[in-house]
Scaffold this active site. Sequence first.
Site, PDB file in Angstrom:
ATOM      1  CD1 TRP A 121      -2.978  -1.434   0.652  1.00  0.00           C
ATOM      2  CD2 TRP A 121      -1.452  -2.485   1.922  1.00  0.00           C
ATOM      3  NE1 TRP A 121      -3.432  -2.706   0.891  1.00  0.00           N
ATOM      4  CE2 TRP A 121      -2.517  -3.380   1.660  1.00  0.00           C
ATOM      5  CE3 TRP A 121      -0.372  -2.918   2.690  1.00  0.00           C
ATOM      6  CZ2 TRP A 121      -2.541  -4.680   2.154  1.00  0.00           C
ATOM      7  CZ3 TRP A 121      -0.388  -4.222   3.180  1.00  0.00           C
ATOM      8  CH2 TRP A 121      -1.460  -5.092   2.915  1.00  0.00           C
ATOM      9  CG  ASP A 122       3.761   4.489  -1.184  1.00  0.00           C
ATOM     10  OD1 ASP A 122       4.887   4.269  -0.675  1.00  0.00           O
ATOM     11  OD2 ASP A 122       3.474   5.563  -1.723  1.00  0.00           O
ATOM     12  CE1 TYR A 123      -1.447   3.154   3.888  1.00  0.00           C
ATOM     13  CE2 TYR A 123      -1.836   0.988   4.821  1.00  0.00           C
ATOM     14  CZ  TYR A 123      -2.328   2.174   4.320  1.00  0.00           C
ATOM     15  OH  TYR A 123      -3.682   2.388   4.256  1.00  0.00           O
TER      16      TYR A 123
END
Length: 814
Positions: free
Chosen positions: A489-491
């Site tokens: 999630w591009d976290y």
Amino acid sequence: MPQSRPMLLPRLMAAFLLLSGLGLAGGGAWLVLLGGSWFYLLAGLAMLASGILLWRGRDAALLVFGLLLAVTLAWAIWETGLDWWALAPRGGLLVVLALLLLTPWITRPLGTSPLRGGGAVLSLAVLASIVTAPIAMLRDPHAIEGALPTRRLAVADQGIPDGEWHAYGRTGLAQRFSPLDQITPANVARLEVAWQYRTGDMRGQPGEPQETTFQVTPLKIENRLFLCTPHQAVIALDATTGGEIWRYEPTILNDLALQHLTCRGLGWLPAPESGAAPPAPLDPARVAAAREAVPGLPVAAEGATTVECGARLYMPTADGRVIALDPETGAVCSNFGDGTGQINLWANMPNVRPGGYYSTSPPVVANGVLVVGGTVLDNVSTSEQSGVIRGYDARSGALLWNWDSGAPDNTAPIAPDATYTPNSPNAWSILSVDAALGLVYVPLGNQPPDQFGGNRSPAVERFSSAVVALDLADGSLRWAFQTVHHDLWDYDVPSQPTLIDLTVEGQTVPALVQPTKQGELYVLDRRTGEAILPIREVPAPQGAAPGDTTAPTQPVSALSFDPPMLRGRDMWGATLFDQLACRIQLRRLRYEGRYTPPSLQGSIVYPGNFGVFNWGGIAVDPERQIAFTTPAYLAFVSRLVPREDATTLYVQGENRPPGSLPALNENFGAPYAVQLYPFLSPIGLPCQRPPWGYVAGADLTTGQIAWQHRNGTVRDLSPVPLPFRMGVPDLGGPILTRGGVAFMSGTLDNYVRGYDATTGAQLWEHRLPAGGQATPMTYTGTDNRQYLLVIAGGHGSLGTTAGDHVIAYALPGG
């Protein structure tokens, strides 16, 4: 009904109702088929009935519309409570139409009035709506009212004068806390502009990426401020007057493959103590070898005045170097980097492509070691540079160690002919350091591509989206804590870890507080990485795209700003129509709550990759053991696009960026490209209802959120400058002061604001000439006044107003 009465206006109104009713009923039927609310279908049918009756000249049209308005009001309150910004789009257009229906141009041809028959019912429904409006306007159902503890504990001296600011977060502990107390809740409203400075560096220059931003937090040492600009100038100012003392503009390579162009700050090393051994003389052979090792790169010490510096500033450049400068004059330090005045970050780097790798954040300096991370391109290809973390001798620039997550146990300086692990997790954000413990804390990102992890190695899986503690002396790994398992999630960990000593069960525990994009504040023992506030593993949605997997659980902290799962009733818009469109999108996209995997149909990512928290981080008061935070909430959509080859532009299409700028989200070499965009209505408004941004205060010893208030207006976000306080996102961190006032300027409206740190009440604001997407700082001038310094330069990707302003505020007098 007499045929002589004019029916033109009623029939025009009827036509509008018929068209609107058709649209609402059609969309409502679609929503019902998707399993959503029946209201829009029924409302559309009611609008159609009202339109037909009005076309026929029947006053029953007013009755039907009055019943529709009354039912809509009841339904809206049932769905949202007395939340004005949720109620308004549900009933606003209907109230306007109702008022038009009650005008003489409509009622007279129908042979009725607002006080008879259907007109009376419609009038009562309008009255009920009008009475409800101010009640809802005066309430804030999203607020948490409370107060943080006012106790103050004795804390260790951080080793710098109270009126100075020596690192990005003031010290290596990254607390963003100043012990100054001249500005208080009682007098902050009297702050006024003391001086302004214009750097002359504006975004919009040829060849720069869209995300060109002025994000610097200046340093303040003695009576000088030191800052860097987006296009890499370094400037020294008189801290009391704002007068320019010197300016250094390095030669930077052209045609860089940049995704971001920014400089968040500088590193600083004090002069050695008297009696320290002088540096070894430079070896001419090593000087020659060092200059030959940077083919194509400028050499800072060539063609510029150089000096043998004692104290020094460290400037990371967009072409992959770190230059050492003399704080007194701005001259390049000739006794650094074997006579080059710089470190070449491209040394031993795989997949060399200038601009694809550089350090956007200031290096960390402690115990004689200069620690540098760097950013790599997100979602461009699977052949990017390494995310290696390197430690250098802060005086000579010699490589001391390298921590490569692909080979985490081998930290000895790499062999001259070897390369680091390509495409490994990188540290683009700001590092923190505890010099007493001898540890540097590194927030790590993800291996690109962000939304596909089917090919990740065990080492990548271990360190992606983690915070790691490295030994300052040799780079060895002390501990690692992963904030997201198998991140899709591009976290990545976006914020500088904040270090604070907490009192837990009567004992003082050295803690690390790590904010994350998904809204967690992990509170860990910074000696071991073990949890201080409880962390539990919760089940996560499953079912990744073909070729990938998902982690069965994800870690959740006891101190969390994770928002509730989105529901249909949370959808928003200016009217019922775009709200309906958002409800249809919510049903058509995949969404099972936080950590819904990316998918071919498209998945809602909430919180989005903009983050609840981003690089601005949080501020803490070490004496009160509290945190001032700025959570933001925007949902995004992540849609995977299958790739059939490694060259086709599946996402960019014909919009390939000019020059060397990268084609983002194409993921060359991966099985999927990705479309990433905000979850917006057809007219460009967020699909989720406001607030979208808050200020919030938390007690770090208990994990309790004491207060939370929506923050910021839509004045600079809407076509018409309406100062509605809806609560908007921010990008740029807060600071806290011992005077009990917090400051921030990062909201997407152009304001700097001051808050009571105890209650969160806003006490002061001042209009900025540009976006303030940077973290402020505060210091004392030679006139003994406390200054608040704000950078107003805007953010290219967010579209906030561009500028080049450095603004200092102070109380009157002095």
